[in-house]
Enzyme design. Sequence first.
Site, PDB file in Angstrom:
ATOM      1  N   SER A 201       5.289   7.210  -0.614  1.00  0.00           N
ATOM      2  CA  SER A 201       6.382   7.007  -1.554  1.00  0.00           C
ATOM      3  C   SER A 201       5.814   6.843  -2.956  1.00  0.00           C
ATOM      4  O   SER A 201       4.600   6.749  -3.147  1.00  0.00           O
ATOM      5  CB  SER A 201       7.182   5.753  -1.178  1.00  0.00           C
ATOM      6  OG  SER A 201       6.389   4.587  -1.365  1.00  0.00           O
ATOM      7  N   LYS A 202       6.711   6.774  -3.951  1.00  0.00           N
ATOM      8  CA  LYS A 202       6.253   6.573  -5.328  1.00  0.00           C
ATOM      9  C   LYS A 202       5.476   5.274  -5.460  1.00  0.00           C
ATOM     10  O   LYS A 202       4.506   5.180  -6.216  1.00  0.00           O
ATOM     11  CB  LYS A 202       7.445   6.571  -6.286  1.00  0.00           C
ATOM     12  CG  LYS A 202       8.008   7.955  -6.584  1.00  0.00           C
ATOM     13  CD  LYS A 202       9.047   7.895  -7.676  1.00  0.00           C
ATOM     14  CE  LYS A 202       9.538   9.299  -8.028  1.00  0.00           C
ATOM     15  NZ  LYS A 202      10.529   9.268  -9.128  1.00  0.00           N
ATOM     16  N   ARG A 203       5.899   4.267  -4.727  1.00  0.00           N
ATOM     17  CA  ARG A 203       5.215   2.975  -4.790  1.00  0.00           C
ATOM     18  C   ARG A 203       3.787   3.088  -4.281  1.00  0.00           C
ATOM     19  O   ARG A 203       2.886   2.384  -4.744  1.00  0.00           O
ATOM     20  CB  ARG A 203       5.994   1.965  -3.953  1.00  0.00           C
ATOM     21  CG  ARG A 203       5.429   0.546  -4.004  1.00  0.00           C
ATOM     22  CD  ARG A 203       6.331  -0.400  -3.227  1.00  0.00           C
ATOM     23  NE  ARG A 203       6.502   0.037  -1.861  1.00  0.00           N
ATOM     24  CZ  ARG A 203       7.604  -0.158  -1.130  1.00  0.00           C
ATOM     25  NH1 ARG A 203       8.640  -0.772  -1.660  1.00  0.00           N
ATOM     26  NH2 ARG A 203       7.678   0.263   0.114  1.00  0.00           N
ATOM     27  N   ASP A 204       3.544   4.016  -3.342  1.00  0.00           N
ATOM     28  CA  ASP A 204       2.207   4.183  -2.787  1.00  0.00           C
ATOM     29  C   ASP A 204       1.321   5.066  -3.654  1.00  0.00           C
ATOM     30  O   ASP A 204       0.098   5.006  -3.561  1.00  0.00           O
ATOM     31  CB  ASP A 204       2.286   4.827  -1.393  1.00  0.00           C
ATOM     32  CG  ASP A 204       3.106   4.007  -0.419  1.00  0.00           C
ATOM     33  OD1 ASP A 204       2.842   2.800  -0.321  1.00  0.00           O
ATOM     34  OD2 ASP A 204       4.013   4.568   0.219  1.00  0.00           O
ATOM     35  N   GLY A 205       1.925   5.922  -4.471  1.00  0.00           N
ATOM     36  CA  GLY A 205       1.127   6.824  -5.292  1.00  0.00           C
ATOM     37  C   GLY A 205       1.663   8.238  -5.381  1.00  0.00           C
ATOM     38  O   GLY A 205       1.081   9.079  -6.060  1.00  0.00           O
TER      39      GLY A 205
END
Length: 463
Positions: free
Chosen positions: A239-243
Amino acid sequence: MVVTRFAPSPTGYLHIGGLRTALFSWLWARRNGGKFVLRIEDTDQSRNNEAAAKAIVEAFEWVGLDHDGEILYQSQRTEIYKMYIEQLLDEGKAYRCYMSKEELDALRAEQSARKERPHYDGRYRDFTGTPPAGIDPVIRIKAPTEGTITVFDGIKGEVTFNAADVLDDFIIARADGTPTYNFVVAVDDALMGINEVIRGDDHFSNTPKQIVVYEALGFKLPAFYHVPMIHNTQGKKLSKRDGATDVMEYKRMGYLPEALLNFLVRLGWSHGDQEIFSLEEMKTLFDPSNINKSASIYNPEKLDWLNAHYIKNMHNDELAHRLHAYGADIRTHDKKEILLDALKERAKTLVELATMTGEVLTAPAEYDAKAVKKAIKPDSKEILEAFIEKLQTAQTLHLPTDYHALMEAVVTEKGIGFGKIGMPLRVALVGKLAGPGVDTIMATIGKDETVARIEALLHRLNA
């Protein structure tokens, strides 16, 4: 000749999963002296984003992946697609379907109630009657209703699908005449001579449909390589939170393109135990047949480690040039070698390095209260004043060792520990207790600025 492509849809910014696919395709073409094509798949005007298309090109330029020939935009190839749709209609391999939305919804509801796979039932496949009024037809291709379709995949191996389980007469042109994704992908890959398709395995389910198009038009199938996805450390979709963010955000965060490409090539591919790869080494060694069959794990600590490695090993002139984009202009600074040699050992990103550079070159406006409390003792003023005298009488001060010798002289004369001068001096120079060696800081900013910063702290302590 190997011809590969990267064909993103401009519905969002290029994320690292897409960049990895592009890198794999680029490396395979370059290793074989072939061609790498960049194609923007923008036929779906309702989902297109002009800014996103520009961002994809910008990301390519930043990481240094060149492409052969002009960038191809599917929106400019409409007449080509119409020609092949008409060919399929004329040959009886496609047909006009007049099914209304209400009819299609009802069919899907019935199939769902019977726990069947939602699929078109072919009711207009052999229709010869009068078309119903008020319906703009879609164009459907005649897909096989029985038998199997086999995909020979360079990563997954040979995979066979039952046609009845995965196919129906799917739409190749919408009611407004615009062609659909699986149709234009097959047509473009064939006409552009793409003979090696490397893409994410989220496209694997599309492959049987594209094979139907290839075979209907008499096109030769390319070799397929479907690359497993990138997962987070919990084994879930990135996800965006992961990169999984805009590639250009990595630039804004201070990552080097060399480090990012090195990081991405190791997400799913390896060459022994080697971790550091130059772009030339990647081009020499990469083979899509060696891509892992399982998903790779995104490890941000690994990216930081790689970025720190590339920063540490970059020539100082080039590093100073890169830092300019982050507000640290030391390209003409006469002590940039001393400064960068000290700081680049400590930085994981260019943003960190630019921040540390600014902390050295800019006199502190404030002093960290905890640092002052820890560093400043009753005899600190006397020690700092003694050091100022040493500085003002010194004839030659150029290197960190020159300044260090003066500090040692004060330590010897006063009979004190080194921390007695080092800690208050560091607070005077940078306003806190963290940073490179104080001798390096002084050699960088020079004698006059060193004296000024010490006097500024003394003035604050005397106030």
